[in-house]
Design an enzyme around this catalytic site. Structure first.
Site, PDB file in Angstrom:
ATOM      1  CE  LYS A   1      -4.458   1.027   0.485  1.00 57.13           C
ATOM      2  NZ  LYS A   1      -5.599   0.118   0.236  1.00 57.13           N
TER       3      LYS A   1
HETATM    4  N1  GLU Z   1      -7.304   0.068  -3.077  1.00 56.93           N
HETATM    5  C1  GLU Z   1      -8.078  -1.117  -3.270  1.00 56.93           C
HETATM    6  C2  GLU Z   1      -8.072  -1.975  -2.018  1.00 56.93           C
HETATM    7  O1  GLU Z   1      -7.885  -1.472  -0.931  1.00 56.93           O
HETATM    8  C3  GLU Z   1      -7.676  -1.866  -4.519  1.00 56.93           C
HETATM    9  C4  GLU Z   1      -6.270  -2.368  -4.555  1.00 56.93           C
HETATM   10  C5  GLU Z   1      -5.858  -2.910  -5.911  1.00 56.93           C
HETATM   11  O2  GLU Z   1      -6.667  -2.948  -6.805  1.00 56.93           O
HETATM   12  O3  GLU Z   1      -4.686  -3.301  -6.020  1.00 56.93           O
HETATM   13  O4  GLU Z   1      -8.338  -3.143  -2.049  1.00 56.93           O
END
Ligand code: GLU
Length: 408
Positions: free
Chosen positions: A101
């Protein structure tokens, strides 16, 4: 690290599967944490300096995957928490990924479009050598969207050449996937209906309260409304609205779509955010910020089922209160996994230079999420634990097994 909410759930699962202290430490410790300066020249001529982060938590099951969040709350602890949630999320839905993240501590609403682009490009300049289609693949999250992903991809490609699979959640015109924008909300709707089916209930007429009307909340409302559910309360950052007879979702989507949020919508009476959480609905769906269900308000929740569309909406102390009150909580790592699932489909299409149509994406999403729901449900029934504990048991076991098999 022990104070992070998901570390509590991890520990609970680790105890039930007999994980040694050494293995716990190995699985919880992030592979790499990056914190960079992101400085840009604002249109006013002033220099503005921000902090950018990327935490790569685990890659035992595949390249690391996770969103980029632009929000003033972004800091090292939040990003680490969300990165580890991505490891467990990709494992629960069985995508061949690890977890990561990132983000920038900034309120994107205070920037012009040009400043946002500059900020994004500068951030990529700082981290391009640690991300990539086979190592760590960013995606949208709060405060970012397909346009931001297009800039990220373009900046990455300046260093590494054509590589559409380096980022997901891109615009359709730039190697994005059909169904990616709606994916998280669609997944929430699939999971809500799977739960109701398990309980022998019909989604038609079921009452729902929804917190959040951004990307996730608005698509969740749309798909559950189309399935026949009655959405009686919705709130967002601007305010809340309640109508016991059911809100007119197509009209609200149109109204809020003009950028003003749900406040002032004529089809119901105004309510506060707290009133939405405590609304007299069978299902509560928090689809906005984390940490909104707390020790203080968990006792007021009248819903029997909570579907966590946001990441970490329930604090651990609140989770305990809900468990004691027999409220069934479908955890974030399962309920909101639709986004990363279609991100995976986008990545696969990019790697193959091929394109699937919307019905195919929707069908694959439903299949992947329903299978994951079934595994979590059976695990919970077999071990007589909550759905959250079951989801963590499945996730942690899979990551541990991959780690063991690969060896050092
Ligand atoms: N931000 C989204 C999540 O928290 C999607 C992450 C992604 O598609 O890699 O799952």
């Amino acid at each position: 690290m022990g104070q992070l909410p998901s570390a509590r759930y991890f520990d609970e699962a680790a105890t039930l599967i007999g994980l040694s202290p050494a293995d716990r430490k190995l699985l919880l410790t992030p592979l790499r944490e990056v914190k960079v300066q992101v400085a840009i020249r604002m249109e006013s001529g002033e220099t503005a300096t921000f902090l950018g982060y990327r935490v790569q938590h685990d890659n035992a099951r595949g390249p690391m995957k996770g969103g980029m969040r632009y929000h003033p709350h972004v800091d090292a602890d939040e990003v680490l928490e969300l990165a580890s949630l991505m490891t467990w999320k990709t494992a629960v839905v069985d995508l061949p990924y690890g977890g990561a993240k990132g983000g920038i501590s900034v309120d994107p609403k205070t920037l012009t479009k040009h400043e946002l682009e500059l900020l994004t490009r500068k951030f990529v300049d700082q981290i391009h050598d640690v991300i990539g289609p086979h190592s760590d693949i960013p995606a949208p999250d709060m405060g970012t969207n397909a346009q931001v992903m297009a800039w990220m991809t373009n900046q990455y490609e300046k260093y590494h050449g054509h590589s559409p699979a380096c980022v997901t959640g891109k615009p359709l015109e730039l190697h994005g996937s059909e169904g990616r924008e709606e994916a998280t909300g669609r997944g929430v709707s699939v999971i809500t209906q799977a739960l109701l089916r398990k309980l022998g209930k019909d989604v038609r007429g079921v009452t729902i309260a929804l917190q959040g009307f951004g990307n996730v909340g608005s698509y969740t409302a749309r798909f559950l409304h189309e399935a026949g559910a009655k959405i009686i309360a919705i709130s967002d950052a601007t305010g809340g609205i309640h109508n016991h007879g059911g809100l007119d979702i197509p009209a609200l989507l149109k109204y809020a779509g003009t950028g003003q949020g749900v406040k002032g919508f004529g089809g119901g009476s105004p309510v506060t955010n707290e009133e939405v959480l405590a609304a007299d609905a069978e299902v509560l769906i928090p689809a906005a910020l984390g940490g909104v269900i707390t020790r203080e308000n968990a006792g007021d929740i009248r819903a029997k089922y909570v579907i966590e569309a946001a990441n970490s909406p329930t604090l651990p102390e609140a989770d305990e209160i809900l468990r004691r009150r027999d409220v069934v909580v479908v955890p974030d790592i399962l309920a909101n996994a639709g986004g990363v699932t279609v991100s995976y489909f986008e990545w696969v299409q990019n790697l193959q230079h091929y394109r699937w149509d919307l019905p195919e994406i929707r069908e694959k999403l439903e299949k992947q999420m329903t299978l994951a729901f079934e595994s979590v449900w059976s695990e919970a029934a077999m071990r007589k634990v909550s759905l959250r504990t079951a989801a963590f048991i499945l996730a942690v076991s899979r990551v541990r097994r991959a780690t063991d098999l690969a060896g050092f």
